[in-house]
Design an enzyme around this catalytic site. Structure first.
Site, PDB file in Angstrom:
ATOM      1  N   LYS A 271       0.780  -1.198  -0.242  1.00  0.00           N
ATOM      2  CA  LYS A 271       0.064   0.002   0.159  1.00  0.00           C
ATOM      3  C   LYS A 271       0.851   1.093  -0.212  1.00  0.00           C
ATOM      4  O   LYS A 271       2.186   1.200   0.320  1.00  0.00           O
ATOM      5  CB  LYS A 271      -1.089   0.106   1.303  1.00  0.00           C
ATOM      6  CG  LYS A 271      -1.954  -1.081   1.292  1.00  0.00           C
ATOM      7  CD  LYS A 271      -2.680  -1.108   2.575  1.00  0.00           C
ATOM      8  CE  LYS A 271      -3.650  -2.063   2.827  1.00  0.00           C
ATOM      9  NZ  LYS A 271      -4.851  -2.089   1.831  1.00  0.00           N
TER      10      LYS A 271
ATOM     11  N   ARG B 292     -10.435 -11.463   1.595  1.00  0.00           N
ATOM     12  CA  ARG B 292     -11.126 -12.363   1.075  1.00  0.00           C
ATOM     13  C   ARG B 292     -10.745 -13.942   1.082  1.00  0.00           C
ATOM     14  O   ARG B 292     -11.347 -14.786   1.079  1.00  0.00           O
ATOM     15  CB  ARG B 292     -11.555 -12.352  -0.307  1.00  0.00           C
ATOM     16  CG  ARG B 292     -10.677 -12.059  -1.276  1.00  0.00           C
ATOM     17  CD  ARG B 292     -11.016 -11.342  -2.576  1.00  0.00           C
ATOM     18  NE  ARG B 292     -10.930  -9.717  -2.216  1.00  0.00           N
ATOM     19  CZ  ARG B 292     -11.493  -8.744  -3.141  1.00  0.00           C
ATOM     20  NH1 ARG B 292     -11.537  -9.090  -4.411  1.00  0.00           N
ATOM     21  NH2 ARG B 292     -11.365  -7.436  -2.864  1.00  0.00           N
TER      22      ARG B 292
END
Length: 517
Positions: free
Chosen positions: A293, A367
């Site tokens: 990130k 996920r």
């Protein structure tokens, strides 16, 4: 971190022994007006020599408008027993704001949220105060208690300079007119329990990642579970490998702090009416892994375990409330770090249950661990499954920082979203468009963890999770990427930092299932 004490009292607010007296104000086209429940206070000011009630006139002179979250303090000068009057804005009456279009239950929920926010604003403004008496409870007892307990919250565990104010120590809530004493006490006890669970989640979220990592998080979850009388199971990295939790091991493999999976179970008592599975994302810190990130605001990623915190607090709450439901929380815990042992874009992971996933982006990690947990949770044959996670930045782009996206099987999705709105936590039902499913196809594996484009990212993540839900199982996914962590200033009962969303939604859904199936 101290917690305010609450008591239910009767009599006149004007003569109550307290350091501060809380009253509500409504906003309107003709200026502010006193909300219900403060008539005796208004009369006391009038008797002391005021005009037209006196209190409202003085508040107007002090600049009060009654807008939401506004707090105006006024010395009572002997008109009432408390030396300080705190007028807190509720905003316009729901019937005015909604122009009479809302059903009664919707209007009641709107009023409750106004009271909750006002009570929270007052509690924050009264930090350092010993004792307050509130008339807001005459409007909605549960909302006034929840708001005060949540508004008084402050995370001071790491403050060493003694500068932090102590929270409001005690709140006396005036019983609503005509309320049965036993019913009112039960309402107050439940509200305190629910708000206490939210505070538990907030404490976990606000704990920095050097102290809250998979092993320590699992230990704290086990401690909470044991304290609530839950069955506790913790799988370490060796047990995860033996059982084939490929998603959890893949994501957690880049960190020296190895992953865990925690299972907490409330039996539901002697005759549980249904079985509910809760799943929460427990990424204790998320760098994005190899797909790292940007550095800006990466500190917010301490909140990437908010879903896990919520379900841990909720299953303990179910036991405290003795809900007649068997509730099991399945919580994968990882730290997503870049290193020589990290999983890579291009890797194929074999998930728990056997499906394979091609990793195209290691920052779509939530996920992957949730897929493992959902399959494991479904092995218990629950009647319902609810999963919550800070899953996608696309949720914030679509719905903002205060509204969660709710996906899943249509009827149950709508039921969960309805409770999210009714509790004031906010939630909106979102679709799972079939045309997006093909974009998750992989050239190597059963599916990829992301699509090749940015469109409908929140929905694509929901579609990915759906691949791991057992056929015919009513389920809901609550994306709380925005609502779970407040990066701005405090408002209402919402502090800066961890919010505890969606604990109150989950509690409402479980109560609904316990009562209605």
């Amino acid at each position: 971190m101290s917690t305010p004490e609450f008591s239910l009292v009767t009599g006149s607010a004007a003569t109550a022994d307290a350091d501060a007296l809380i009253v509500g104000l409504r906003s309107g086209e003709d200026g502010p007006s006193l909300a219900g429940g403060a008539d005796d206070v208004d009369a006391a000011f009038a008797e002391s020599g005021g005009v037209d009630g006196g209190l409202l006139e003085l508040l107007a002179l002090a600049g009060a408008t009654g807008k939401a979250d506004e707090v105006v303090k006024l010395p009572s000068r002997g008109a009432v027993a408390a030396p300080l009057v705190v007028a807190v804005g509720l905003g316009a009456a729901p019937s005015d704001r909604q122009r009479g279009s809302a059903a009664p239950s919707q209007a009641d929920a709107a009023t409750a949220e106004q009271v909750r926010r006002a009570s929270g604003s007052a509690a924050r403004a009264l930090a350092g105060t010993e004792r307050a008496v509130s008339t807001l409870s005459r409007l909605d007892l549960a909302a006034a208690a929840e708001g005060a307990l949540l508004g008084a919250y402050a995370f001071t565990e790491y403050k060493s300079n003694g500068a932090a104010k102590k929270p409001l120590r005690r709140v006396d809530l005036l019983a609503p007119a005509g309320a049965d004493a036993s019913d009112a006490e039960s309402t107050l006890a439940r509200a305190v329990a629910v708000a206490g669970a939210v505070r538990t989640a907030r404490n976990l979220i606000n704990t920095p990642p050097n102290d809250l990592y998979p092993a320590s998080f699992a230990a704290r979850a086990a401690e909470i579970g044991a304290g609530a009388g839950l069955e506790v199971e913790v799988l370490d990295e060796a047990q995860l490998a033996e059982a084939g939790y490929g998603g959890v091991l893949g994501v957690g493999g880049g960190s020296s702090r190895l992953p865990r999976l925690v299972r907490l179970r409330w039996s539901g008592g002697d005759s549980p009416r249904a079985t509910v599975a809760l799943v929460g994302k427990g990424v204790t810190f998320d760098t994005g892994g190899i797909s790292i990130k940007p550095a800006a605001n990466m500190d917010h990623m301490t909140s990437d375990m908010s879903g896990a915190a919520a379900v841990i607090a909720t299953v303990a709450l179910a036991a405290e409330l003795k809900l007649p439901l068997a509730v099991t929380a399945t919580v994968p815990m990882v730290e997503n770090m870049p290193s020589g042992t990290s999983y890579r874009p291009g890797d194929v992971l074999t998930m728990y249950g056997g499906k394979t996933v091609e990793v195209l982006n290691t920052d779509a990690e939530g996920r992957l661990i949730l897929a493992d947990a959902i399959v494991r949770a479904a092995e218990d044959s629950p009647d319902y499954l609810i999963e919550t996670s800070t899953l996608t930045g696309a949720q914030v782009v679509s719905l903002g920082n205060r509204t969660a996206g709710v996906m899943g099987s249509d009827d149950f999705r709508d039921r969960v979203a309805g409770h999210a709105r009714a509790t004031g936590e906010g939630g909106w039902p979102m679709p799972l468009p079939e045309e997006l499913r093909a974009d998750l196809d992989s050239r190597l594996a059963d599916l990829a963890n992301v699509t090749g484009h940015r469109w409908g990212g929140m929905l694509s993540a929901g579609l990915f999770l759906r691949e791991f839900v057992a056929d015919g199982l009513p389920w809901a996914h609550i994306d709380i990427a925005g609502p779970s962590f407040n990066t701005g200033g405090p408002w209402g009962y919402t502090p800066k930092g961890g919010t505890g969303v969606p604990v109150r939604t989950l509690a409402a859904v479980l109560t609904d299932i316990a009562e209605n199936g």
